[in-house]
Design an enzyme around this catalytic site. Sequence first.
Site, mmCIF file in Angstrom:
data_model
loop_
_atom_site.group_PDB
_atom_site.id
_atom_site.type_symbol
_atom_site.label_atom_id
_atom_site.label_comp_id
_atom_site.label_asym_id
_atom_site.label_seq_id
_atom_site.Cartn_x
_atom_site.Cartn_y
_atom_site.Cartn_z
ATOM 1 N N TYR A 72 -11.013 2.773 10.222
ATOM 2 C CA TYR A 72 -11.973 2.661 10.111
ATOM 3 C C TYR A 72 -12.727 1.856 8.758
ATOM 4 C CZ TYR A 72 -8.289 4.698 7.092
ATOM 5 O OH TYR A 72 -7.482 4.477 6.443
ATOM 6 N N LYS A 73 -12.122 0.841 8.883
ATOM 7 C CA LYS A 73 -12.708 -0.167 7.435
ATOM 8 C C LYS A 73 -13.476 -1.240 7.697
ATOM 9 C CE LYS A 73 -7.958 0.460 4.372
ATOM 10 N NZ LYS A 73 -8.554 1.045 3.645
ATOM 11 N N ARG A 89 -13.299 -2.605 -7.172
ATOM 12 C CA ARG A 89 -12.927 -3.545 -5.351
ATOM 13 C C ARG A 89 -14.313 -3.419 -5.078
ATOM 14 N NH1 ARG A 89 -8.672 -1.691 -1.017
ATOM 15 N NH2 ARG A 89 -9.639 -0.035 -0.990
ATOM 16 N N PHE A 123 0.991 -1.199 0.143
ATOM 17 C CA PHE A 123 -0.190 -0.122 -0.382
ATOM 18 C C PHE A 123 0.632 1.359 0.245
ATOM 19 C CE2 PHE A 123 -2.702 3.200 1.658
ATOM 20 C CZ PHE A 123 -3.975 3.102 0.334
ATOM 21 N N ASP A 170 1.033 -4.764 8.298
ATOM 22 C CA ASP A 170 -0.186 -3.540 8.052
ATOM 23 C C ASP A 170 -1.346 -4.311 8.200
ATOM 24 O OD1 ASP A 170 -2.723 -2.181 7.573
ATOM 25 O OD2 ASP A 170 -0.802 -0.429 6.215
HETATM 26 C C1 PLP Z 1 -2.571 -1.107 3.900
HETATM 27 C C2 PLP Z 1 -3.423 0.103 4.134
HETATM 28 N N1 PLP Z 1 -3.047 0.982 5.196
HETATM 29 C C3 PLP Z 1 -3.144 2.671 5.615
HETATM 30 C C4 PLP Z 1 -4.158 2.820 4.941
HETATM 31 C C5 PLP Z 1 -4.394 4.037 5.732
HETATM 32 O O1 PLP Z 1 -3.559 5.538 5.998
HETATM 33 P P1 PLP Z 1 -4.299 5.846 7.144
HETATM 34 O O2 PLP Z 1 -5.226 5.686 8.510
HETATM 35 O O3 PLP Z 1 -2.968 6.527 7.230
HETATM 36 O O4 PLP Z 1 -4.240 6.741 5.966
HETATM 37 C C6 PLP Z 1 -4.755 1.957 4.015
HETATM 38 C C7 PLP Z 1 -6.058 2.719 3.346
HETATM 39 O O5 PLP Z 1 -6.645 2.151 2.313
HETATM 40 C C8 PLP Z 1 -4.632 0.899 4.397
HETATM 41 O O6 PLP Z 1 -5.257 0.198 2.834
#
Ligand code: PLP
Length: 407
Positions: A218-219, A366, A124, A193
Amino acid sequence: MTPEEAQQLDESDPLAFARDRFSLPEGIIYLDGNSLGALPRAAPGKLVETAEAQWGEDLIASWNKHGWIDWSTRIAAKLAPIVGARPNELLIADSTSVCLFKLLAAAVRARPGRRTIVTQQRNFPTDLYVAQGLADMLGLRLRSVPAADVLSAIDEDTAVVTLTHVDYRSAAFYDMRALNAAAHAAGALTLWDLSHSAGAIEIDLDDTGCDLAVGCGYKYLNGGPGAPAFLFVAERLQDELRSPVQGWMGHADPFAFDDNYRPAAGITRFLTGTPSIMALAALEAGLDTFADVAMSDVEAKARALSQLFIDEVEARCGDELRLASPPDPSRRASHVCFAHPEGYAVMQALIARGVIGDFRAPDLMRFGFAPLYNRFVDIVRAAEILGEIVASREWDDPRFKARAKVT
Ligand SMILES: Cc1ncc(COP(=O)(O)O)c(C=O)c1O
């Protein structure tokens, strides 16, 4: 599958009770809980109560009276059964990107003399950018290799291996246990992550030997737009690791107002500044949607929903779409990507028909399946609508081709 057969699956779904915990708009099939989880029914009330009864009535006394000062750890503890960690190994803080920076820097500092960070190409973007920035700042080498080469890239110069557990495009995931063991055998740490894993599939951070992890609130955790992130530091490493962003909230005694930093004991040392209480209130409502939910049921339903979607889409769209996720359900997490040269326009046409997914450049549509609220009937209907759009070329319209800022 007929709608009646799908309905039977919903009736025997052990997670069916959880859908009621969400407020979902009528007539919409929401397949984007992997980007922004749906609104928990309890969230607005929780926000109003925190604002009116706590902030409004008790003002600053709320830090003690309502325990705000400990919410970052109290609420983090609710994540423990979801990710397989001890409550005292988790903290809610910052954004995923900032948590990544903090733990990556802490890991590098804990392995003095080692100059390499290993990661995956096409990780990512934020994970790559954070690692690039840290490597630049400290004069380290960032080794980005294809996913299949990660294991062989780990050597005695590796300080830390940082990977996204579930790929944000394909939903393929790493074998955490094997990667942790290989990194440890070489003397390196691991930083995962979990943005596309936490709340979607079963994970056991402790049992698989993870050192460090971060993830989005938030996911699948349903914490609301821009919800704070979480971080995990295995208990055995907490005394050894230091946060690179030493703020007063991570001090051993913040209200001593000491001139010199002394890290707090345990996970709290990874806090930096004042926690965002309103955001924590919303995230707590999100985590509460997992109460009495077995992650094994979540994972089983994630697989069943995504496989049903693939089968139904392939039956209707044939060669027009290409599956860009592993066909083997045991190698996927809870989302699925299909490629189409005009994927953006097809997705906009789908959204116009009430089926919400998202688009990842250059050509991926997606679809995320949130086992707490997506139903089998909706999956069949979504595939049917997608089939109609592809067959009729409904997407071939200028209004579906103008790219918005957020895709
Ligand atoms: C794998 C991954 N890491 C990090 C993030 C986002 O990070 P942040 O909360 O700092 O915007 C996302 C967002 O889609 C993601 O898919």
